[in-house]
Design an enzyme around this catalytic site. Structure first.
Site, PDB file in Angstrom:
ATOM      1  N   ASP A 180      -0.072   5.222   0.984  1.00  0.00           N
ATOM      2  CA  ASP A 180      -0.262   6.172   2.081  1.00  0.00           C
ATOM      3  C   ASP A 180      -0.392   5.445   3.412  1.00  0.00           C
ATOM      4  O   ASP A 180      -1.250   4.573   3.573  1.00  0.00           O
ATOM      5  CB  ASP A 180      -1.515   7.020   1.832  1.00  0.00           C
ATOM      6  N   ASP A 231       0.867  -1.171   0.000  1.00  0.00           N
ATOM      7  CA  ASP A 231       0.000   0.000   0.000  1.00  0.00           C
ATOM      8  C   ASP A 231       0.912   1.233   0.000  1.00  0.00           C
ATOM      9  O   ASP A 231       2.119   1.122   0.265  1.00  0.00           O
ATOM     10  CB  ASP A 231      -0.894  -0.029   1.243  1.00  0.00           C
ATOM     11  N   ASP A 269      -1.623  -0.917   5.957  1.00  0.00           N
ATOM     12  CA  ASP A 269      -1.789  -0.302   7.281  1.00  0.00           C
ATOM     13  C   ASP A 269      -3.228  -0.180   7.743  1.00  0.00           C
ATOM     14  O   ASP A 269      -3.471   0.337   8.837  1.00  0.00           O
ATOM     15  CB  ASP A 269      -1.145   1.085   7.294  1.00  0.00           C
TER      16      ASP A 269
END
Length: 231
Positions: free
Chosen positions: A11, A9, A171
């Site tokens: 951001d 991922d 995240d």
């Protein structure tokens, strides 16, 4: 790491982009003369995209707007964000060293993000790290996006890899759900933008710093089995 594909991922996983995303959100909201929203207040909305950040910022001030007005603020957000995308955004400590190490050992590296592809490519170029990635899948790269598993599978294919030897690193619950649906093991990053403590979302491993990623990935690859579906 030979024949492995690591799917990151963006951001909150590879880069800490909260300062620039919050600045763009506040720029959009300034059209309504609303007070600044502290960036930490917006942290848990990053994984849901710019529209969610705007809506959350409005809600904090007791405002709701019809969809066309939110669209207008989103356009204002994007017009500001694109030229200011890397003013304060930086890779997390150790992230680039980890990726370079994986690449030296023969791993393929992909990005699977719900940020639009053009913005993703622009950010990677601004940070000088675009060449590290064998495949980049943005929100608009396919007809579906995370948490749909085909977004993750598509990122693996773009990198020239196989889902049978892939690991996702993310995240938020969106990343964990997407990896789970794709039958790919997932490492959760405790330093990111998750709405809940990452451990509670039951990733296959958790890291608190990139120095821990190598060991986590090796363990998951060692336990990988073939029922991940077609590669």
């Amino acid at each position: 790491m030979q024949n492995a594909t690591l799917v990151f991922d963006l951001d909150g996983t590879l880069v800490d982009s909260l300062p620039d995303l919050a600045a763009a959100t506040n720029h959009a909201l300034s059209d309504l003369a609303l007070p600044l929203v502290p960036k930490e207040t917006l942290r848990k909305t990053v994984g849901f995209g710019a529209r969610r950040m705007i809506v959350e910022g409005l809600a904090l001030h007791g405002h709701t707007l019809p969809e066309p007005e939110v669209d207008r603020l989103l356009a204002r957000f994007l017009a500001y964000y694109e030229p200011n995308i890397a003013l304060e955004t930086r890779p997390y400590e150790g992230a680039i060293d980890a990726i370079e190490g994986f690449r030296r050992e023969g791993a393929r590296i992909a990005i699977c993000t719900n940020k639009r592809l053009a913005l993703t490519q622009h950010l990677l170029a601004e940070l000088g790290i675009a060449a590290l990635f064998d495949g980049v899948a943005g929100r608009d790269s396919f007809p579906v996006y995370k948490p749909h598993p085909d977004h993750v599978r598509g990122a693996v294919r773009l990198a020239g890899g196989s889902v049978k030897r892939a690991v996702m690193i993310g995240d938020t619950g969106i990343d964990i759900a997407a990896a789970g649906a794709a039958a790919i093991p997932v490492v959760g990053c405790a330093f990111g933008y998750s709405e809940a403590p990452i451990e509670t979302l039951k990733p296959d491993a958790v890291i608190t710093h990139y120095r821990e990623l190598d060991a986590a990935v090796r363990r998951l690859l060692a336990g990988a089995t073939s029922p991940a579906g077609p590669g």
